[in-house]
Structure formats: C-alpha cells, structure tokens
Design an enzyme around this catalytic site. Sequence first.
Site, mmCIF file in Angstrom:
data_model
loop_
_atom_site.group_PDB
_atom_site.id
_atom_site.type_symbol
_atom_site.label_atom_id
_atom_site.label_comp_id
_atom_site.label_asym_id
_atom_site.label_seq_id
_atom_site.Cartn_x
_atom_site.Cartn_y
_atom_site.Cartn_z
ATOM 1 C CD GLU A 67 -21.655 6.588 26.965
ATOM 2 O OE1 GLU A 67 -21.608 6.915 28.158
ATOM 3 O OE2 GLU A 67 -22.538 5.840 26.501
ATOM 4 C CD GLU A 89 -21.145 1.293 25.968
ATOM 5 O OE1 GLU A 89 -22.052 1.645 26.749
ATOM 6 O OE2 GLU A 89 -19.984 1.682 26.059
HETATM 7 C C1 GLA Z 1 -22.125 3.778 28.968
HETATM 8 C C2 GLA Z 1 -20.646 3.596 28.902
HETATM 9 C C3 GLA Z 1 -20.177 2.294 29.434
HETATM 10 C C4 GLA Z 1 -20.971 1.868 30.586
HETATM 11 C C5 GLA Z 1 -22.411 1.778 30.212
HETATM 12 C C6 GLA Z 1 -23.254 1.347 31.348
HETATM 13 O O1 GLA Z 1 -22.826 3.903 27.840
HETATM 14 O O2 GLA Z 1 -20.101 3.837 27.651
HETATM 15 O O3 GLA Z 1 -18.835 2.443 29.801
HETATM 16 O O4 GLA Z 1 -20.778 2.768 31.620
HETATM 17 O O5 GLA Z 1 -22.846 3.029 29.814
HETATM 18 O O6 GLA Z 1 -23.232 2.291 32.356
#
Ligand code: GLA
Length: 698
Positions: free
Chosen positions: A168, A337
């Site tokens: 991210e 995710e």
């Molecule tokens: C994000 C991150 C993960 C985790 C999730 C939940 O999208 O990529 O590492 O932190 O959120 O917080």
Amino acid sequence: MSAASIRLPLWAQTVASLAGAPAAGPLLLGVDYYPDQTPEALWEEDARMMADFGFTNVRIAEFAWALMEPAEGKFDFAWLRRSVDILHKHNIAVILGTPSAAPPPWLTAKYPDIVEVNEKGERLHPGGRRFTCPTNQVYRRLSLIIASEMARTFTETPGVIGWQIDNEFTLGSSQRCYCNYCQAGFQTWLRSRYGTLDNLNQSWGTVFWSQTYTDFSQIPVPLPSGGDPNPGLALDYDRYQSYANVSFQQEQLDMLRKTCPRHFVTTNNVGLVDTINMRDLYEKLDFTAFDNYPGFFDMLMAQQGRMGSSAFVSSSIALGHDLARSVKGGKPFMIMEEQSGKAGQKTFSPQPEKGQARLWTYQAIAHGAMGVNYFRWDTATFGAEEYWHGILNHDRSKSPAFDEIKQGVRELKALGREVLYSNYVTDAALVFDYDCSWALAIQPGHFRLAYLDQIVSWYGAISASRSGIDVIGPEIDLSAYKIVFAPVAYVMSEKQAARIRSFVQGGGMFVTNFRLGVKTETSQIVRTPLPGLLRDVMGVTVEDYIPVYSAKNGMKFSPALAGPDSECVLWTDILQPAGAEVLASYTMGAHAGQPAITMNSFGKGKAVYIGGDLNEASLARVLRTLSGMAGVKPPLEVPAGVEVTVRKAGNKQWIFVLNHGASSQSVNLPAAFVDLLNGEKLTGKIDIGAYGVRVLQA
Ligand code: GLA
Ligand code: ZN
C-alpha cells in the site's frame, strides 16, 4: 532445448493442466498469512486447515524485514523457507511480499534520515509503518538489497508463484514526503520535465510574488510559507511524489523480472486514493491487486463525520473495483486483502452481516476480479492490529464468516477459471483524472468541493445497478464507449481535448459539468473564455461561475430531463449557449431563467454541460436519462440496492445479480436462465435473498 526441459511457473502448470480454459491464468483464492507472527508449532496445522478450507495460496512476509535481515547485511530466510515448504507440502502456493513498508529499528537507528517529513515540515518517527521517504537513496538501496536477497533465495523454491512489492504505497499517516531528499529529487525531476528554468518559470508564472528561480536548487517543496504555494509548483509536487513511489517500486520490479522470470509481480493498494497514480503504479506489473474493506471504510466515513453516508460508501466500494479493473485496461485483477471480519486498529467496524463476506467476494468477481485473498488467516493477539479479525478468531476458533467464505471459495472453484478470466462488459466510462483531483485539492474553489466526492456521486448516479462502467484516465481513447462522463474536468490537456472532440464527432455522448477546462496542464488558467479548449464541442460559453454559500440557487428542467426542481448544492456555472439546446435553467437570483444544462450536437454526437451542482436525486435522474439517450441499457431491471454486472468470454455470458440489502428482493427475468451456483432453472419473477447472489447464464 526440449519442451520438457522448460519448467513452467507453478501457476502456469496448473493452468496448462486445465483443459478447456485456454485464456485462463492462476487460481488465486487464498488468504493473507503471517507465519512470522505465529508459533512455528502451529504452521503445519495452519497449512492443513487452509488446504481443507480450499485455499490455493497465501501471501506472506510483507512485514517481516526484521526477521529476514536481523542486522545489516545478515540474512535469515531459514524460517521463511520452512514455512514455504510446509505450505507447499499442503499444496498452498505462495505470494511473497517484499518488506519495504516496515524497515526494522536497527535500520532507522543507523539511518534516521530515511524517515519521512510531513506536509507541516515535521519529521515522522519510526515505530509504526510506512514512515519512509520514497526518494531517499539509502532507503531505496536497503529495500532493494533485502528484496534481492529474498528473490535469489526463493526464485527456484517450489511453491513460490509470485510477488507483492511493498504494501500500500503512500497509505501512511502522511501520504507525501517533504524532506530535503525529496526536494532534490523534485528539482531533478523538474529539470527533465521542463528542460530550462526559463520554461519552468514561464509555465508556473513565477513572476507572481517574485518567485523567479535562477537555479534549480532554489526550487522549494510546498511546505508552510507565508502564503500559498504557486499552484503549478504544488501540482507538479503531487505528480513528483507519485512518480517517486512508482520509480521506487520500479527498482524492485526490474530486479524481480531478472531474478524471478517465472513469477508474477504485483503490488496491493486501495482503490479510491489519489496520492499515487494507480495507472502508473500498475503499468508494468502483471495485474492489479486491490485491498477491499467495505466495513472499515464505512467506519472511517463515520469517524470523519459522514455518518449515514451509506450510498457514498457503497458507491465508493463498487467504484474501487471498477477502477481496479480499468487501471490495466480491463484485465482481470485480484483482491489481495478482502475484509473477512470485524476490522479496525483502535476501534472495530461491525461484524459483516451474515452473507456479506461471501457477497463481497462475488462483488469482486462480478466487477472483473479473477482471484480473492482474504485478510487474514488468524487474528493477531499482539501488535497494532489485534482488532483486525481474520478467518480464525484470537483463540483459533472459527470466525462468524468462516463457513460462508469457505462456501464462496468452493463455489468459485466450481464456476471455474473461464469466468474468473472472462471480460467485463461495459458501454460507459467515468473519467478519473489524478491531475484534476490534485489541482482541485490545491485550489478547490469552494471549501467543500472535492474531486473524489464528485467522482463517487457521479459513479453512484450513472447506474442504479452499478452496471458496466469503466473508470478511465484522461489518456484513454474513448471510441469503445457510447457515453463518457467527466465531472469537474478542471485540468484539460490539448491531447485530452482532442480525444473528447473526436469521440463526440464520431457519435459518442460526452457529459461533463462545472469547472470544465479551467486549467492548463501547468495549472495556469486558460486565456480563452470557458470552457476553454472544448468551447466549440460543448456549444456554450460560461458567462460566469459562482460558488454557492448562503445565496441559494435552484434548477428547473425541460421535458427531456423532466423531474422535480433541484437545488444547486455547491456551484453554478451560468451558461450562454452558442448553438446548444437548453435542458434546464436556474430558478433564483440574478441569473434566474438563464441556462443551467445544455446539450450540443457536434459531428455525429452530443456534448452535455451541467452547469450546477445537482442534488443526488436529480443527478441520478439526469445522468440515467442521458445514458438512455446514448443507448445504454442495464442488463436487467432490478430494484434499488441490487447490483448487476455482466462478464463475457466468447459467446458465453455470466450475469451477476447481487443483493446488498438486508431483505430479500425480487427481479423479473426477461428470458430463461440457469443459476450456476445451485443449478436452478429460472424464469419470470425470481427472489434473491438478503445479501444473496445469483450467477445467471442463459
Ligand atoms: C491494509 C494493509 C494490511 C493490514 C490491513 C488491515 O490494507 O495492507 O497490512 O494493515 O490493511 O489493517
Ligand atoms: Zn522525502
């Protein structure tokens, strides 16, 4: 070399073994897993349970730098190899994450100036994650070293199939860095963009407030000063920061292409952020990977005082998926995710309703995904994300969504790869232009006018059932679409104007609104009457532009757009038609009776200018009426809260019908269909249960 000696990547082997789906890629129905946070005694059990669940893969190690390089230049991958081996033994393939989003304490202690400086000029502190400067050469070098060591170690390891670079990009507490390294990087970037200082000074208009630069090294970054920065400088800085992150990624990508030629490479990000240009970020990657947290986003909006903005949330989530697909021109993407339970760092979002986790999975597939990874396998009992629930609870019991996610995975496998890798069907496009978002954030014109808000409300207005919308950049040829929507197209390049002109000339419908074509690419205001470069195409001149505060205005519609009057929420552009037909007029004040919406015939097409900021109901009615005029039809008529999308491969079609509501809904089918999820033969009026899904095929 004989064919037999060419070893295909694992994911390609599984594809090759799959008869009848020649265009398909890997099956990625997996989970985000943290062996680094799990006692080794549980790894075997985890892998066995994942295999039993039906998962095909995991993503691991993206935050495990401290374990992989416990001291500078000392590497330890033995633990990771043991974990990969166990997973592989249970037929779980592995996506490895490079760990650059969380450098360890030894590193920041030794090299403290890799830490980012925020927009107030304050240096952040290590202790969280994503606190690094994207320009800093030391950080870049050390990130590349750990990634290269990982790559060399695992390139031949059975079970490893691909990579996620970093995690991210830009999504930290400060999304841009303003440090000295970034200043120097910005100056170098400007040198190659503008060539000469003279060109830069002219382009920005630095004569204003005596800002003429006589050396590139004098150029500042937009930190607090006694007055606002030059808008051209500020816009270029946002572009530079996006570029810096993309070029940081590129270093790891170049290395991975060389070291791991048989693996795929992607990165994960959230759809609706504008701090990095997703099209640049994913351009050289194999596919888009996107993180989707509908419940968390809902909670975030509530925290920001947008409680009850459920239409905004649901539009944003659907739009995020359409953006993820469109970022690589419609290529199937993956969710890296997917929210699987209560989510949050300090506060919890609600537990997804029964059926919702499965529904979100299908929403991804419905909008063009080919795979879904759930966040996360187990739930951490320590660290900043103890509240972020996975598929197993803290005590390793089954989470409330365990069974339905398992069911979804089983169903998707049964549906097969052909649908997962099929194309998404669309007639309409919504332009999402980072330059406009950045330039408008720098000078919003009205303190409440925000580009992303406009994009989300237009997205929600275009189609009640969220059907068939690509979310495209300004650089895209438009001829594939029947209708193109471009709200607040504030920055307009000559090339983009030319593409819009030829689209309309060729028979397309172009729909836009206030603040069209106000700025050049260097963020100067055009010296021609508005809407600048598109004045002839739109067939109007903007006589005046007026933000709305206490002096209200309203809009009255002609029969073509008939409906109740609308208030004008934030803005009114007063239009003077030059050939365009008037479809609505203002109702109040000095401009009562003057044109507010116009439609111009240009070549074989139409160009529509919506001068006022419409309320939600009117915007929806107007945009849907225009879509109808352009010949766009929803694939099925459905009630509010039901989403319908279509995917296609050859002459096969899949219609996804998703009920986002808490009660059952009915839909009238125009023909006979089979629901591929349960084999039911369907005609006439059918029901879709609360948070239910149907996948229909004729
Ligand atoms: C994000 C991150 C993960 C985790 C999730 C939940 O999208 O990529 O590492 O932190 O959120 O917080
Ligand atoms: Zn920096």
